[in-house]
Write an enzyme that holds these catalytic residues in place. Structure first.
Site, PDB file in Angstrom:
ATOM      1  N   GLY A 256      -4.490  -0.606 -10.317  1.00  0.00           N
ATOM      2  CA  GLY A 256      -4.074  -1.867 -10.929  1.00  0.00           C
ATOM      3  C   GLY A 256      -3.121  -2.541  -9.969  1.00  0.00           C
ATOM      4  N   GLU A 257      -1.887  -2.684 -10.386  1.00  0.00           N
ATOM      5  CA  GLU A 257      -0.883  -3.307  -9.524  1.00  0.00           C
ATOM      6  C   GLU A 257       0.419  -2.516  -9.692  1.00  0.00           C
ATOM      7  OE1 GLU A 257      -0.635  -5.562  -7.066  1.00  0.00           O
ATOM      8  OE2 GLU A 257       1.442  -4.889  -7.189  1.00  0.00           O
ATOM      9  N   SER A 258       0.841  -1.896  -8.585  1.00  0.00           N
ATOM     10  CA  SER A 258       1.978  -0.970  -8.689  1.00  0.00           C
ATOM     11  C   SER A 258       3.282  -1.670  -9.058  1.00  0.00           C
ATOM     12  CB  SER A 258       2.141  -0.208  -7.376  1.00  0.00           C
ATOM     13  OG  SER A 258       2.371  -1.104  -6.303  1.00  0.00           O
TER      14      SER A 258
ATOM     15  N   CYS B  80      -5.307   4.482  -6.166  1.00  0.00           N
ATOM     16  CA  CYS B  80      -4.848   3.189  -5.633  1.00  0.00           C
ATOM     17  C   CYS B  80      -3.404   2.888  -6.050  1.00  0.00           C
ATOM     18  CB  CYS B  80      -5.832   2.090  -6.028  1.00  0.00           C
ATOM     19  SG  CYS B  80      -5.715   0.664  -4.936  1.00  0.00           S
TER      20      CYS B  80
ATOM     21  N   ARG C  69       1.687   0.023   1.104  1.00  0.00           N
ATOM     22  CA  ARG C  69       1.008  -0.793   0.094  1.00  0.00           C
ATOM     23  C   ARG C  69       0.182  -1.886   0.779  1.00  0.00           C
ATOM     24  NH1 ARG C  69       3.594  -5.028  -2.621  1.00  0.00           N
ATOM     25  NH2 ARG C  69       2.296  -5.652  -4.361  1.00  0.00           N
TER      26      ARG C  69
ATOM     27  N   ARG D 268      -7.611  -3.872  -2.176  1.00  0.00           N
ATOM     28  CA  ARG D 268      -6.217  -4.043  -1.740  1.00  0.00           C
ATOM     29  C   ARG D 268      -5.503  -2.687  -1.710  1.00  0.00           C
ATOM     30  NH1 ARG D 268      -7.251  -7.843  -5.109  1.00  0.00           N
ATOM     31  NH2 ARG D 268      -6.017  -6.976  -6.790  1.00  0.00           N
TER      32      ARG D 268
ATOM     33  N   HIS E  13     -11.013   4.041  -5.685  1.00  0.00           N
ATOM     34  CA  HIS E  13     -11.166   4.048  -7.146  1.00  0.00           C
ATOM     35  C   HIS E  13     -12.399   4.838  -7.583  1.00  0.00           C
ATOM     36  CE1 HIS E  13      -8.303   0.707  -8.061  1.00  0.00           C
ATOM     37  NE2 HIS E  13      -8.631   0.299  -6.842  1.00  0.00           N
TER      38      HIS E  13
ATOM     39  N   GLU F 261     -12.977   5.921 -10.359  1.00  0.00           N
ATOM     40  CA  GLU F 261     -13.288   5.512 -11.737  1.00  0.00           C
ATOM     41  C   GLU F 261     -14.233   4.313 -11.779  1.00  0.00           C
ATOM     42  OE1 GLU F 261     -10.514   5.111 -10.132  1.00  0.00           O
ATOM     43  OE2 GLU F 261      -9.505   3.225 -10.624  1.00  0.00           O
TER      44      GLU F 261
END
Ligand code: GLN
Length: 201
Positions: free
Chosen positions: A52-54, A84, A113, A143, A180, A182
Site C-alpha cells: 500500500g503506502e508506508s 512492498c 523506499r 513503486r 506483491h 498477493e
C-alpha cells in the site's frame, strides 16, 4: 509447535491490499482474520503487513496505537510477512522516507523506499528465489523498495535481474518481499509464510 489445525494469520487492515492477502492466505491453507487494534493481535499466530503506502500505514498505525504493541510483538517472535510497503514497515532502517517516518522494524536491514525510480515505477519480472522449488516466480513491483543493506542474520532469498538488488529476505520468522505475491495466483510465498508460522521451516 505442531499445528493440528490451520494457523490463524492476521492481516493488518489499516490500509493497502488487505483483501488480496486474505484470499492468498486462504489458498495457502491458513485462516485469515483482519487486525486493526492492539487486542486483536493477541490471538493471531502470525501477521501479514500488506502493500500500500508506508507513510499512510505509519500514520494510521500511530493513530490506532499500534506502533508500540507491534514493535514489541515483532521483536519477541511474532512471525510476520510484509510485501512492498509491508517490507518497509519491517525494516530496522529506512532511506527516503518522509520526514519523521517510522517503521515497526524487526529485520536488520536498510530499505530504500521508491527505489526503482520513476521511469520504472511499476514492472513485472521473473525471479528465482533460494530454496523455492519449481519455476521462477512472477513478481509484480509497484513503486517498490529494495534492500540496500542487510545484517549477518538476514537470509537473502532473491534479487531482481534488472538492477541486481535484493528484493526478498528472511530473518527468523520474519519474511519480506519488495514485490506483491498477493497480486498473482502463484501461492508459493504465502505457502512459505504459512510454513514459517507453523514452525515447519
Ligand atoms: N512506495 C510505497 C511506500 O512507500 C510502497 C508501494 C507499494 O506497497 N506498492 O509505501
Amino acid at each position: 509447535m505442531p499445528y493440528s489445525q490451520a494457523p490463524l494469520i492476521g492481516v493488518l487492515a489499516l490500509q493497502g491490499d488487505v483483501r488480496e492477502h486474505v484470499r492468498a492466505l486462504d489458498e495457502a491453507g491458513a485462516r485469515a482474520t483482519l487486525v486493526r487494534r492492539p487486542d486483536e493481535l493477541e490471538s493471531v499466530d502470525g501477521l501479514v503487513i500488506p502493500g500500500g503506502e508506508s507513510t499512510t500505514l505509519w500514520r494510521l498505525a500511530t493513530a490506532f496505537d499500534m506502533m508500540e504493541p507491534l514493535r514489541k510483538m515483532l521483536s519477541t517472535g511474532l512471525p510476520a510477512f510484509g510485501s512492498c510497503a509491508g517490507m518497509i514497515m519491517l525494516a530496522d532502517r529506512l532511506v527516503d522516507g518522509v520526514p519523521g517516518q517510522q517503521t515497526f522494524g524487526g529485520i536488520d536491514m536498510t530499505v530504500r523506499r521508491n527505489a526503482f525510480g520513476r521511469q520504472v515505477d511499476s514492472f513485472e519480472s521473473d525471479i528465482s528465489l533460494t530454496s523455492m522449488a519449481g519455476p521462477p516466480l512472477r513478481a509484480v513491483f509497484i513503486r517498490a523498495p529494495w534492500v540496500e543493506q542487510a545484517g549477518d542474520e538476514v537470509e537473502i532469498l532473491g534479487a531482481d535481474e534488472r538492477a541486481g538488488r535484493i528484493v526478498a529476505v528472511r530473518q527468523g520468522p520474519l519474511l519480506a518481499t519488495s514485490f506483491h505475491p498477493e497480486l498473482t495466483s502463484d501461492p508459493r510465498i504465502h505457502e512459505l509464510f504459512v510454513d514459517i508460522v507453523k514452525g515447519s521451516t
